[in-house]
Structure formats: C-alpha cells, structure tokens
Design a protein around this motif. Structure first.
Motif, short mmCIF file in Angstrom:
data_model
loop_
_atom_site.label_atom_id
_atom_site.label_comp_id
_atom_site.label_asym_id
_atom_site.label_seq_id
_atom_site.Cartn_x
_atom_site.Cartn_y
_atom_site.Cartn_z
N PHE A 21 40.40 7.64 23.45
CA PHE A 21 41.62 7.77 23.48
C PHE A 21 42.38 8.99 24.15
N LEU A 22 41.27 9.84 24.26
CA LEU A 22 41.71 11.27 24.99
C LEU A 22 41.49 11.47 26.63
N GLN A 23 42.08 12.42 27.06
CA GLN A 23 42.14 12.47 28.36
C GLN A 23 40.98 13.39 28.75
N GLY A 24 40.50 12.90 29.98
CA GLY A 24 39.26 13.90 30.39
C GLY A 24 38.17 13.34 29.39
N SER A 25 37.27 14.52 29.74
CA SER A 25 36.03 14.41 29.02
C SER A 25 35.92 15.53 27.81
N ALA A 26 36.94 15.32 27.15
CA ALA A 26 37.14 16.23 25.97
C ALA A 26 35.97 16.46 25.29
N SER A 27 35.35 17.59 24.83
CA SER A 27 34.27 17.88 24.09
C SER A 27 34.56 18.34 22.58
N VAL A 28 34.92 17.22 21.50
CA VAL A 28 35.60 17.25 20.54
C VAL A 28 34.97 16.30 19.52
N THR A 29 34.91 16.56 18.22
CA THR A 29 34.22 15.55 17.23
C THR A 29 34.96 14.52 17.01
N LYS A 30 34.50 13.29 16.58
CA LYS A 30 34.80 11.99 16.12
C LYS A 30 36.22 12.41 15.37
N ALA A 31 36.22 13.38 14.20
CA ALA A 31 37.20 13.48 13.52
C ALA A 31 38.36 14.08 14.17
N GLN A 32 38.32 14.89 15.21
CA GLN A 32 39.31 15.41 15.83
C GLN A 32 39.92 14.61 16.78
N GLU A 59 39.38 22.68 12.09
CA GLU A 59 38.59 21.88 13.14
C GLU A 59 39.81 20.71 13.78
N LEU A 60 40.72 20.22 12.85
CA LEU A 60 41.82 19.51 13.22
C LEU A 60 42.65 20.21 14.33
N ALA A 61 43.31 21.18 13.74
CA ALA A 61 44.01 22.10 14.66
C ALA A 61 43.46 22.51 15.91
N GLU A 62 42.17 22.86 16.07
CA GLU A 62 41.79 23.19 17.38
C GLU A 62 42.05 21.94 18.43
N VAL A 63 42.19 20.71 18.02
CA VAL A 63 42.02 19.51 19.08
C VAL A 63 43.60 19.44 19.44
N LEU A 64 44.66 20.07 18.88
CA LEU A 64 46.05 20.07 19.39
C LEU A 64 46.25 20.11 20.77
N SER A 65 45.24 21.04 21.56
CA SER A 65 45.46 21.39 23.01
C SER A 65 45.05 20.31 23.90
N TYR A 66 44.56 19.32 23.26
CA TYR A 66 44.16 18.06 24.32
C TYR A 66 45.00 17.21 24.30
N LYS A 67 44.99 16.24 25.17
CA LYS A 67 46.24 15.04 25.27
C LYS A 67 45.61 13.85 25.17
N VAL A 68 46.43 12.83 24.58
CA VAL A 68 46.14 11.40 24.41
C VAL A 68 45.98 10.83 25.75
N ASP A 69 45.36 10.10 26.03
CA ASP A 69 45.41 9.45 27.36
C ASP A 69 46.36 8.09 27.20
N GLU A 70 47.25 8.00 27.92
CA GLU A 70 48.57 7.02 27.56
C GLU A 70 47.97 5.67 27.92
N ASN A 71 47.27 5.71 29.28
CA ASN A 71 46.75 4.54 29.67
C ASN A 71 45.94 3.55 28.83
N VAL A 72 44.90 4.22 28.10
CA VAL A 72 43.90 3.91 27.34
C VAL A 72 44.71 3.32 25.98
N VAL A 73 45.91 4.02 25.49
CA VAL A 73 46.54 3.40 24.23
C VAL A 73 47.42 2.59 24.75
N ARG A 74 48.00 2.27 25.86
CA ARG A 74 48.72 1.24 26.14
C ARG A 74 47.80 -0.22 26.54
N GLU A 75 46.44 0.10 26.76
CA GLU A 75 45.83 -1.10 26.90
C GLU A 75 45.20 -1.23 25.35
#
Length: 86
Positions: A21-32, A59-75
């Motif tokens: 659900f995130l844009q690009g190839s974000a290097s984040v944990t599953k929880a993030q 850990e959760l706060a660190e992910v706030l700089s990433y973006k959700v991929d709106e196209n994937v969410v819409r799908e």
C-alpha cells in the motif's frame, strides 16, 4: 483500527505484506506499513496507538515520511466492493 487483530504473531503477518500500500519500494517493517496504510483504509486524519514501549512508538513515527499509494488503495477498495453481496 487494530491491524491484523493487534497481534504481530498472527499468521497473516507471515502471509501478507502491507507494504504493497506504500509508494515506491519503501524499506519499512510490516508494522510500519500497516500503521501508515491504516490512514487510508478508510481515509482518516489520526490513528491511536497504545503501547508502553517507546521503541515501538519511535518505529511507527519513522514511517510518517512515506506516502500511501492511492492507486493501490483505490484498487483494494474496488476489490472489497466487488466481494459485497448484491
């Protein structure tokens, strides 16, 4: 929202990567990824997190700089809607 029933030991965590659900190839944990995507499934302005573990909050706060991929969410929403009985 309590992603995956609130437990990272659930089997679904091994089978599904919420990073889709995130844009690009974000290097984040599953929880993030679950935390950040919860802002868009459905769209909300705030998410409550309860823990007594400061590292978990960090850990959760660190992910706030990433973006959700709106196209994937819409799908995803379209797939859910298609599963609803007529």
């Amino acid at each position: 929202m309590s992603p995956f029933s609130g437990s990272t030991t659930q089997e679904v965590w091994e089978r599904f990567d919420p990073g889709v659900f995130l844009q690009g190839s974000a290097s984040v944990t599953k929880a993030q990824a679950a935390f950040l995507s919860s802002y868009g499934l459905p769209r909300v302005d705030a998410v409550a997190v309860g823990t007594d573990n400061v590292e978990h909050l960090r850990e959760l706060a660190e992910v706030l700089s990433y973006k959700v991929d709106e196209n994937v969410v819409r799908e995803y929403r379209q797939l859910l809607k298609a599963r609803q009985p007529a």
